[in-house]
Structure formats: structure tokens, C-alpha cells
Design a protein around this motif. Structure first.
Motif, PDB file in Angstrom:
ATOM      1  N   ALA A 171       0.839  -1.200   0.000  1.00  0.00           N
ATOM      2  CA  ALA A 171       0.000   0.000   0.000  1.00  0.00           C
ATOM      3  C   ALA A 171       0.873   1.248   0.000  1.00  0.00           C
ATOM      4  O   ALA A 171       2.069   1.183   0.291  1.00  0.00           O
ATOM      5  N   ASN A 172       0.259   2.334  -0.364  1.00  0.00           N
ATOM      6  CA  ASN A 172       0.859   3.679  -0.374  1.00  0.00           C
ATOM      7  C   ASN A 172       1.779   3.910  -1.580  1.00  0.00           C
ATOM      8  O   ASN A 172       1.652   4.876  -2.287  1.00  0.00           O
TER       9      ASN A 172
ATOM     10  N   PHE B  65      -0.417   7.744   0.014  1.00  0.00           N
ATOM     11  CA  PHE B  65      -0.766   7.292   1.361  1.00  0.00           C
ATOM     12  C   PHE B  65      -2.275   7.038   1.507  1.00  0.00           C
ATOM     13  O   PHE B  65      -3.089   7.924   1.235  1.00  0.00           O
ATOM     14  N   ASP B  66      -2.602   5.819   1.909  1.00  0.00           N
ATOM     15  CA  ASP B  66      -3.991   5.377   2.142  1.00  0.00           C
ATOM     16  C   ASP B  66      -4.843   5.360   0.864  1.00  0.00           C
ATOM     17  O   ASP B  66      -6.071   5.248   0.942  1.00  0.00           O
TER      18      ASP B  66
ATOM     19  N   GLU C 218     -10.026  -6.204   8.031  1.00  0.00           N
ATOM     20  CA  GLU C 218      -8.711  -5.609   8.258  1.00  0.00           C
ATOM     21  C   GLU C 218      -8.743  -4.587   9.379  1.00  0.00           C
ATOM     22  O   GLU C 218      -7.765  -4.412  10.100  1.00  0.00           O
TER      23      GLU C 218
ATOM     24  N   HIS D  21      -9.179   1.047   6.033  1.00  0.00           N
ATOM     25  CA  HIS D  21      -8.590   1.614   4.814  1.00  0.00           C
ATOM     26  C   HIS D  21      -8.449   0.470   3.831  1.00  0.00           C
ATOM     27  O   HIS D  21      -8.082  -0.643   4.172  1.00  0.00           O
TER      28      HIS D  21
ATOM     29  N   ASP E 259      -6.679   0.173   0.987  1.00  0.00           N
ATOM     30  CA  ASP E 259      -5.566   0.130   0.025  1.00  0.00           C
ATOM     31  C   ASP E 259      -4.816  -1.202   0.014  1.00  0.00           C
ATOM     32  O   ASP E 259      -4.001  -1.432  -0.881  1.00  0.00           O
ATOM     33  N   ASN E 260      -5.076  -2.096   0.972  1.00  0.00           N
ATOM     34  CA  ASN E 260      -4.533  -3.457   0.879  1.00  0.00           C
ATOM     35  C   ASN E 260      -5.586  -4.447   0.374  1.00  0.00           C
ATOM     36  O   ASN E 260      -5.293  -5.271  -0.502  1.00  0.00           O
TER      37      ASN E 260
ATOM     38  N   THR F 178       0.910  -1.667  12.522  1.00  0.00           N
ATOM     39  CA  THR F 178       0.306  -0.594  11.726  1.00  0.00           C
ATOM     40  C   THR F 178      -0.102   0.565  12.641  1.00  0.00           C
ATOM     41  O   THR F 178       0.069   1.732  12.297  1.00  0.00           O
TER      42      THR F 178
ATOM     43  N   ARG G 138       1.146   4.379  12.214  1.00  0.00           N
ATOM     44  CA  ARG G 138       0.186   5.460  11.931  1.00  0.00           C
ATOM     45  C   ARG G 138       0.352   6.604  12.933  1.00  0.00           C
ATOM     46  O   ARG G 138       0.059   7.756  12.627  1.00  0.00           O
TER      47      ARG G 138
ATOM     48  N   ARG H   7       8.209   7.388   8.805  1.00  0.00           N
ATOM     49  CA  ARG H   7       8.161   5.938   9.010  1.00  0.00           C
ATOM     50  C   ARG H   7       9.527   5.288   8.826  1.00  0.00           C
ATOM     51  O   ARG H   7       9.840   4.297   9.487  1.00  0.00           O
TER      52      ARG H   7
ATOM     53  N   GLY I   9       3.685  -0.269   2.589  1.00  0.00           N
ATOM     54  CA  GLY I   9       2.606  -0.166   3.574  1.00  0.00           C
ATOM     55  C   GLY I   9       3.074   0.591   4.797  1.00  0.00           C
ATOM     56  O   GLY I   9       3.715   1.635   4.692  1.00  0.00           O
ATOM     57  N   ALA I  10       2.778   0.021   5.970  1.00  0.00           N
ATOM     58  CA  ALA I  10       3.189   0.660   7.214  1.00  0.00           C
ATOM     59  C   ALA I  10       4.594   0.239   7.630  1.00  0.00           C
ATOM     60  O   ALA I  10       5.071   0.621   8.695  1.00  0.00           O
TER      61      ALA I  10
HETATM   62  N1  HSE Z   1      -2.217   2.738   4.183  1.00  0.00           N
HETATM   63  C1  HSE Z   1      -2.002   1.995   5.386  1.00  0.00           C
HETATM   64  C2  HSE Z   1      -0.864   2.623   6.140  1.00  0.00           C
HETATM   65  C3  HSE Z   1      -1.680   0.584   5.013  1.00  0.00           C
HETATM   66  O1  HSE Z   1       0.139   2.939   5.508  1.00  0.00           O
HETATM   67  O2  HSE Z   1      -0.958   2.800   7.348  1.00  0.00           O
HETATM   68  C4  HSE Z   1      -1.320  -0.287   6.154  1.00  0.00           C
HETATM   69  O3  HSE Z   1      -2.245  -1.285   6.351  1.00  0.00           O
END
Ligand code: HSE
Length: 287
Positions: free
Chosen positions: A11-12, A17-18, A120, A128, A130-131, A168, A172, A219, A245-246
């Protein structure tokens, strides 16, 4: 009994992002379901010791409830949890497809996206898509609210997973609360570049569009060796590198002929800071 394989996802992709997500050709989870009076869950495979089997706490428990489809559910994990490779999203997506078929619910893959998203949310605390969207639909996906669009892109990727875990929720917590106009303009430019690259199957544009100055730097600080791995992958020919992703997974876009050397360089990069890792030579795949 119904058996479904669901792919890892990223994801992202830096600038989205998201919103952005991509199905990966490998690794994958496999979920088997059989009708039962009440839902029970067994988990085996990579990192299964960290996954709760109580349906109230497991990502697939919420999916079974949403579909009113009690079942004995067996999850064989090929995707390590807390990896940044959509582990919980893959299990939720596979369970949604399998239970939909087992109970003949007749929902389309698109209609299953918000149902898998509920699953999820059990793990990440928020919905969200995106996954789960790329895990169900395949390709490159753009999720805005409940709307999802897909592109069948063909882009080689390397995903490198270090032996560290980041939840995650923790990842976040470090996301900046706001952005300056300059950061916003930069991010929109990169996201548009990445999307154009996906539509043209152009690894150079995708890699360029992965660059993000907003969420990724915060991150990256949580991932020991991120800077070393990024440099090593770029030196080996990657067209772009970002947090998957995260996190803590790191993902690189590239041309097919560079995939093997980039994978080796990324593992060496983590090795420089004493972190073991495994690299998946992969590409955008099917849902
Ligand atoms: N878009 C989310 C994040 C994906 O980056 O926190 C993680 O599940």
C-alpha cells in the motif's frame, strides 16, 4: 470446502498514502473454509504464532460475521504479519472470496472490498481499503473512499522484509498531522507521475513517483537500516524505493533484468546494520 489464495500487497507506494495499492505476484496466503455451526479459526505458516485464533480478534472472524457465513477457517500464512505486505488484508480478502462462494452469496469482487476492509480494521483499528482492494481485484489500485479503480500494470518489484516487526497502529502514530502547500504540490506531482507510469507499464515513472517527503521519512525512522537499503537498491538499478505499507518491508520498482541484483543489494543493506531479511523478487500480480 473452498480454497482461495490471496496475494501480498503493497500500500501507499510512497506518494499515495492510504490511496494507492498493488497486488504482488508473491508471497501469498491460502485460506480454506468449510461450513460449520460457529466460526473457528486455525492458523499455520509464517508468523502464525503471532496471530490470534479467536474470531473476535482475527481479521477473518469479522469477514465471516459480515457475510453471515460461520465456518471452520484454516489460514496458511505465506505473508508474515506486521510486515507492511498486507498480511491481514490478504487473509481477509481470501476469506471473503471463499465464504462468498461457500455460502453462495453472489457478491462481486468489488462488493467484497468493503467486507474484507471490515476484517482488516480488526487489526489496524481503522478501515482503509488500500490493501484489501488490490488483494481482491489485482493490479494497481486507487482507493478513494469506497470507490476503487484498477490498472492492470506490469511492473517488476522487489520487496525486502527485515526480521523486525512494526505494528500498523504504531506506524500510523508517526504520520504527520498536516502538510504545507509545498509538500502537497510535491506529493500530487509524484502521485500523478506514478499513476502515469502504471498506465504505461513504465518502471522509470513508477519509481520516480514513489518518492514522498511527507509520510515516508517519518516511518523510515522506525526501520533500522532503511537508508542503507534504499541507497543499495538505487545503486543496483532500482528506479525508486519506499516503505511498503506501514513497514518494515521496503519496496523497490525496477526493470526486470535488475531484479536479482537489487534483491541481493537490499539484503546486504539490512545486513550492514545487523538485521536479517528476505527479499521477494516479484511484480504486480493478480487478485
Ligand atoms: N495505508 C495503510 C498505512 C496501510 O500505511 O498505514 C497499512 O495497512
Amino acid at each position: 470446502m473452498v480454497t482461495v489464495r490471496a496475494p501480498a500487497t503493497s500500500a501507499n507506494l510512497g506518494s499515495g498514502f492510504d490511496v494507492f495499492g498493488a497486488a504482488l505476484d508473491r508471497p501469498a496466503d491460502v485460506v480454506r473454509v468449510e461450513k460449520a455451526d460457529r466460526t473457528t479459526i486455525d492458523v499455520t505458516g509464517y508468523g502464525s504464532e503471532f496471530i490470534p485464533e479467536d474470531p473476535a480478534d482475527n481479521t477473518v472472524g469479522a469477514v465471516a460475521e459480515a457475510l453471515d457465513a460461520p465456518a471452520h477457517i484454516r489460514i496458511d500464512k505465506g505473508i508474515r504479519p506486521s510486515s507492511g505486505l498486507g498480511s491481514s488484508g490478504a487473509s481477509a480478502a481470501a476469506a471473503a472470496v471463499a465464504l462468498n462462494e461457500l455460502y453462495d452469496r453472489g457478491l462481486s469482487r468489488k462488493e467484497l472490498v468493503p467486507i474484507a476492509g471490515k476484517g482488516e480494521a480488526t487489526v489496524s483499528g481503522e478501515v482503509h481499503l488500500d490493501n484489501v482492494a488490490p488483494a481482491l481485484l489485482g493490479g494497481f489500485t486507487v482507493a478513494t473512499g469506497r470507490d476503487v479503480t484498477t490498472v492492470d500494470a506490469d511492473i517488476p518489484l522487489v520487496a525486502c522484509l527485515p526480521e523486525i516487526a512494526i505494528s500498523t497502529r504504531d506506524a500510523r502514530d508517526v504520520v504527520p498531522a498536516g502538510a504545507t502547500m509545498e509538500q502537497l504540490v510535491y506529493t500530487v506531482g509524484r502521485a500523478a507521475t506514478l499513476t502515469t507510469g502504471m498506465c504505461r507499464d513504465d518502471p522509470r515513472l513508477v519509481g520516480k513517483g514513489m518518492h514522498d517527503r511527507l509520510v515516508t521519512p517519518a516511518r523510515a525512522d522506525l526501520i533500522s537500516g532503511y537508508d542503507e537499503v534504499r541507497e543499495a537498491a538505487l545503486d543496483a538499478g532500482a528506479t525508486g524505493v519506499t516503505v511498503s505499507g506501514a513497514g518494515p518491508g521496503v519496496i523497490a520498482a525496477c526493470y526486470p533484468e535488475d531484479r536479482r541484483s537489487i534483491a541481493a543489494a537490499m539484503v546486504d543493506g539490512f545486513g550492514e546494520v545487523g538485521v536479517d531479511s528476505r527479499a521477494y523478487q516479484t511484480k504486480i500480480g493478480r487478485g
